[in-house]
Design a protein around this motif. Structure first.
Motif, mmCIF file in Angstrom:
data_model
loop_
_atom_site.group_PDB
_atom_site.id
_atom_site.type_symbol
_atom_site.label_atom_id
_atom_site.label_comp_id
_atom_site.label_asym_id
_atom_site.label_seq_id
_atom_site.Cartn_x
_atom_site.Cartn_y
_atom_site.Cartn_z
ATOM 1 N N GLY A 26 0.799 -1.230 0.000
ATOM 2 C CA GLY A 26 0.000 0.000 0.000
ATOM 3 C C GLY A 26 0.820 1.262 0.000
ATOM 4 N N ALA A 27 2.166 1.146 0.052
ATOM 5 C CA ALA A 27 3.006 2.347 0.054
ATOM 6 C C ALA A 27 2.812 3.127 -1.252
ATOM 7 C CB ALA A 27 4.477 1.956 0.205
ATOM 8 N N GLY A 28 2.523 4.414 -1.132
ATOM 9 C CA GLY A 28 2.389 5.286 -2.295
ATOM 10 C C GLY A 28 1.028 5.251 -2.973
ATOM 11 N N ILE A 29 0.104 4.411 -2.516
ATOM 12 C CA ILE A 29 -1.188 4.292 -3.189
ATOM 13 C C ILE A 29 -1.989 5.590 -3.077
ATOM 14 C CG2 ILE A 29 -3.428 3.117 -3.190
ATOM 15 C CD1 ILE A 29 -1.230 1.497 -4.449
ATOM 16 N N GLU A 30 -1.975 6.204 -1.894
ATOM 17 C CA GLU A 30 -2.732 7.451 -1.733
ATOM 18 C C GLU A 30 -2.140 8.567 -2.588
ATOM 19 O OE1 GLU A 30 -5.667 7.914 -0.319
ATOM 20 O OE2 GLU A 30 -5.590 5.741 -0.095
ATOM 21 N N LEU A 31 -0.797 8.597 -2.686
ATOM 22 C CA LEU A 31 -0.167 9.578 -3.560
ATOM 23 C C LEU A 31 -0.549 9.328 -5.019
ATOM 24 C CD1 LEU A 31 3.382 9.894 -1.989
ATOM 25 C CD2 LEU A 31 1.688 11.702 -2.181
ATOM 26 N N LEU A 32 -0.642 8.065 -5.390
ATOM 27 C CA LEU A 32 -1.062 7.737 -6.750
ATOM 28 C C LEU A 32 -2.486 8.222 -7.006
ATOM 29 C CD1 LEU A 32 -0.817 6.314 -9.478
ATOM 30 C CD2 LEU A 32 -1.452 4.164 -8.349
ATOM 31 N N ARG A 33 -3.373 8.002 -6.067
ATOM 32 C CA ARG A 33 -4.751 8.466 -6.224
ATOM 33 C C ARG A 33 -4.789 9.980 -6.437
ATOM 34 N NH1 ARG A 33 -8.972 5.192 -3.866
ATOM 35 N NH2 ARG A 33 -8.202 3.166 -3.195
ATOM 36 N N ALA A 34 -4.064 10.715 -5.609
ATOM 37 C CA ALA A 34 -4.064 12.174 -5.719
ATOM 38 C C ALA A 34 -3.440 12.628 -7.034
ATOM 39 C CB ALA A 34 -3.314 12.785 -4.532
ATOM 40 N N HIS A 35 -2.378 11.947 -7.446
ATOM 41 C CA HIS A 35 -1.678 12.330 -8.665
ATOM 42 C C HIS A 35 -2.540 12.084 -9.896
ATOM 43 C CE1 HIS A 35 1.910 13.842 -10.438
ATOM 44 N NE2 HIS A 35 2.194 12.751 -11.131
ATOM 45 N N LEU A 36 -3.328 11.034 -9.876
ATOM 46 C CA LEU A 36 -4.236 10.764 -10.983
ATOM 47 C C LEU A 36 -5.179 11.937 -11.221
ATOM 48 C CD1 LEU A 36 -5.334 7.030 -10.508
ATOM 49 C CD2 LEU A 36 -4.330 8.021 -12.557
ATOM 50 N N LEU A 37 -5.750 12.460 -10.147
ATOM 51 C CA LEU A 37 -6.684 13.576 -10.282
ATOM 52 C C LEU A 37 -5.979 14.854 -10.733
ATOM 53 C CD1 LEU A 37 -9.081 13.084 -7.237
ATOM 54 C CD2 LEU A 37 -9.281 12.231 -9.573
ATOM 55 N N ARG A 38 -4.762 15.062 -10.228
ATOM 56 C CA ARG A 38 -4.025 16.261 -10.657
ATOM 57 C C ARG A 38 -3.718 16.224 -12.143
ATOM 58 N NH1 ARG A 38 -1.283 15.749 -5.658
ATOM 59 N NH2 ARG A 38 0.462 14.671 -6.658
ATOM 60 N N LEU A 39 -3.391 15.038 -12.640
ATOM 61 C CA LEU A 39 -3.051 14.917 -14.056
ATOM 62 C C LEU A 39 -4.198 15.324 -14.970
ATOM 63 C CD1 LEU A 39 -0.969 11.625 -14.344
ATOM 64 C CD2 LEU A 39 -0.210 13.931 -14.901
ATOM 65 N N VAL A 40 -5.440 15.102 -14.537
ATOM 66 C CA VAL A 40 -6.584 15.439 -15.383
ATOM 67 C C VAL A 40 -7.216 16.761 -14.996
ATOM 68 C CG1 VAL A 40 -7.098 13.043 -15.936
ATOM 69 C CG2 VAL A 40 -8.141 14.068 -13.914
ATOM 70 N N GLY A 41 -6.544 17.522 -14.119
ATOM 71 C CA GLY A 41 -6.990 18.876 -13.820
ATOM 72 C C GLY A 41 -8.032 19.002 -12.737
ATOM 73 N N TRP A 42 -8.270 17.959 -11.952
ATOM 74 C CA TRP A 42 -9.264 18.057 -10.887
ATOM 75 C C TRP A 42 -8.707 18.863 -9.732
ATOM 76 C CZ3 TRP A 42 -14.181 17.749 -9.928
ATOM 77 C CH2 TRP A 42 -14.638 17.635 -8.617
ATOM 78 N N GLN A 43 -9.517 19.793 -9.225
ATOM 79 C CA GLN A 43 -9.141 20.605 -8.075
ATOM 80 C C GLN A 43 -10.059 20.216 -6.929
ATOM 81 O OE1 GLN A 43 -9.385 24.678 -9.315
ATOM 82 N NE2 GLN A 43 -7.859 24.432 -10.915
ATOM 83 N N SER A 44 -9.467 19.685 -5.868
ATOM 84 C CA SER A 44 -10.272 19.113 -4.794
ATOM 85 C C SER A 44 -10.957 20.163 -3.942
ATOM 86 C CB SER A 44 -9.399 18.225 -3.895
ATOM 87 O OG SER A 44 -8.322 18.972 -3.358
ATOM 88 N N SER A 45 -10.460 21.399 -3.942
ATOM 89 C CA SER A 45 -11.057 22.440 -3.110
ATOM 90 C C SER A 45 -11.896 23.374 -3.982
ATOM 91 C CB SER A 45 -9.972 23.246 -2.392
ATOM 92 O OG SER A 45 -9.114 23.861 -3.333
ATOM 93 N N GLY A 46 -12.882 23.979 -3.371
ATOM 94 C CA GLY A 46 -13.686 24.978 -4.056
ATOM 95 C C GLY A 46 -14.658 24.417 -5.066
ATOM 96 N N ASN A 47 -15.119 23.173 -4.883
ATOM 97 C CA ASN A 47 -16.047 22.575 -5.844
ATOM 98 C C ASN A 47 -17.488 22.551 -5.344
ATOM 99 O OD1 ASN A 47 -14.346 21.578 -8.154
ATOM 100 N ND2 ASN A 47 -13.253 20.662 -6.426
ATOM 101 N N GLU A 48 -17.763 23.329 -4.279
ATOM 102 C CA GLU A 48 -19.125 23.333 -3.754
ATOM 103 C C GLU A 48 -20.117 23.872 -4.777
ATOM 104 O OE1 GLU A 48 -16.483 24.565 -2.280
ATOM 105 O OE2 GLU A 48 -16.190 23.277 -0.536
ATOM 106 N N GLY A 49 -19.654 24.750 -5.674
ATOM 107 C CA GLY A 49 -20.563 25.312 -6.673
ATOM 108 C C GLY A 49 -20.464 24.647 -8.020
ATOM 109 N N THR A 50 -19.787 23.505 -8.106
ATOM 110 C CA THR A 50 -19.613 22.834 -9.396
ATOM 111 C C THR A 50 -20.955 22.347 -9.926
ATOM 112 O OG1 THR A 50 -17.382 22.116 -8.840
ATOM 113 C CG2 THR A 50 -18.501 20.920 -10.584
#
Length: 476
Positions: free
Chosen positions: A382-406
């Motif tokens: 499981g080492a690095g899995i959470e970083l992989l999850r976060a990196h996947l979203l960054r690669l496609v331009g997802w911004q985790s903050s400020g999406n309440e009005g999406t």
């Protein structure tokens, strides 16, 4: 409101058995149908518990009847809803009785999406809101459902209308100047047209960014796991999914066909596809078919995770043993889809002080040049899995903050916004010309407005409406 159309009827609840089922009728005058089934005149917008009657007066079922006179209804027409027990036989009996009672006024079965289409045609919803109805029904994550609800409430439409209003105001100034050429004024300077255009372009960029986020929530991402046999693709699928979905053995070529699983990361659906290992030296016909299917999946991917074995990777000087796979992946991938190299099995790599496996070293490595970025992981530990999850979203331009009005958006919305953006860019180029061509400036503004209006349906072809609404379920 549109011209009167014949009334329609359908079962509005999903097929199968349930505690409650709903038959819906909509049309210019459904009061006679209500009297025929309910034996009385219904009070508008009041729930009435009563028996539903067949043509001979026998009881079909007991339930609740609701009558909404036009225009205060979902479709803008008279609407009758009969809520009975949700068995398929009783629902069919109620629907058949409605059709029988309404034969004299032309009552017919509704087509897919026809109730919502009538709501759109009768100005109860604009097109973006109508599409959000289907998106809310089909939402696969809580975040997608909330965003679809915001679109249905008009958040997306309001943003589009505000952009259109600004474009119209600027067009008015431009065309007024064209109507009075004798006024020797520098229009662009006098009216601050460049400043107004800059504000419109900035606002459009913001709406487009939000729409991209909404499209991710609606469509999700197709993520293909690719690489040579036995590099841990199936183990990574299991680690990402949190369940033993794929068979894992030390035998190369265990995975012969695609294994697909949908997971969520921050509300984004990720369709993870585990594939057969890529190699050219197999004599197994089944494995060859699996490898071809791997390349087919890569050709439709939003992102590819190219897995390599950490031990072999370091031994080979931080280059995959078969470094041609990256080139082949790049050649097959759709334009703009990234490749992320995933260096797996770091728990099995030599621990003799190698910096790449230091516990203090970040697992994410940003690569320079044409090489893809890298994530170093252990699918087993499981080492690095959470970083992989976060990196996947960054690669496609997802911004985790400020999406309440999406708000939720579709590909056609993104296309319309990009086209409008392109015409506004052309307008800005015209504004920067030494010899300002106001007629061309005005034309680019008009074209941008047309593309924006197509989102809400103020300028939409009948063919597009047919395509959109036929994808709805019949009772909606």
């Amino acid at each position: 409101m549109t011209a009167s159309q014949p009334p329609i009827a359908a079962i509005a609840t999903a097929p199968g058995r349930g505690g409650i089922g709903v038959v819906r009728v909509s049309g210019p005058d459904v009061a006679p149908i209500a009297r025929a089934l309910c034996g009385q005149t219904l009070k508008p917008r009041h729930a009435t518990y009563l028996p539903f009657l067949d043509a001979t007066g026998d009881v079909i079922d007991h339930g609740i009847a609701l009558y909404f006179p036009a225009p205060n209804s979902y479709t803008g027409e008279d609407v009758l809803e009969l809520q009975g027990h949700g068995g398929p036989v009783v629902m069919q009996m109620l629907l058949a009785r409605c059709l029988e009672a309404g034969r004299g006024i032309g009552l017919r079965l509704a087509e897919p999406g026809e109730f919502t289409r009538r709501a759109f045609l009768n100005d109860k919803l604009d097109l973006a809101q109508a599409e959000a109805v289907a998106d809310l029904i089909e939402a696969s994550t809580e975040a997608a459902a909330r965003s679809a609800a915001r679109s249905m409430e008009g958040v997306f439409s309001k943003a589009i209308h505000e952009l259109v209003d600004k474009v119209i105001h600027l067009r008015m100034l431009v065309e007024a100047t064209l109507d009075f050429p004798e006024e020797e004024l520098d229009f662009l300077e006098a009216s601050d047209a460049r400043g107004q255009l800059a504000v419109i372009r900035a606002n459009l960029a913001g709406v487009l960014a939000q729409a991209r986020q909404g499209a991710l929530l609606r469509e999700g991402l197709s993520v293909v796991l690719a690489g040579q046999p036995n590099v841990g693709k199936s183990s990574l699928l299991n680690a990402l999914a949190g369940a033993e979905l794929a068979i894992v053995t030390p035998i190369p070529g265990t995975t012969r066909d695609r294994v697909r699983e949908t997971i969520q990361i921050e509300g984004i659906p990720l369709h993870i596809i585990d594939t057969a290992g890529l190699r050219d030296d197999t004599d197994d016909e089944v494995e060859r078919i699996g490898i071809q299917r791997t390349w087919d999946a890569v050709g439709r991917a939003d992102i590819v995770l190219h897995l390599v074995d950490a031990t072999d990777y370091v031994r080979n000087g931080l280059s995959p043993i078969d470094d041609q796979i990256d080139d082949r992946l790049s050649g097959v991938l759709p334009p703009g889809s990234p490749i992320l190299r995933v260096v797996n099995k770091i728990d099995l790599a030599p621990a003799a002080g190698d910096a790449h496996f230091s516990s203090n070293r970040p697992h994410v490595v940003a690569a320079n040049g044409p090489n893809p970025s890298e994530v170093w992981i252990s699918a087993r530990s499981g080492a690095g899995i959470e970083l992989l999850r976060a990196h996947l979203l960054r690669l496609v331009g997802w911004q985790s903050s400020g999406n309440e009005g999406t708000f939720l958006a579709r590909e056609r919305h993104l296309t319309a916004l990009r086209n409008a953006q392109s015409h506004l860019d052309m307008a800005a180029e015209q504004a920067d010309q030494q010899a300002q061509a106001l007629d061309l400036f005005a034309e680019e503004l008009r074209l941008a407005q047309d593309h924006l209006n197509s989102i809400t349906g103020e300028f939409t072809s009948d063919d597009l409406l047919g395509t959109i609404f036929t994808r709805f379920c019949i009772g909606k």
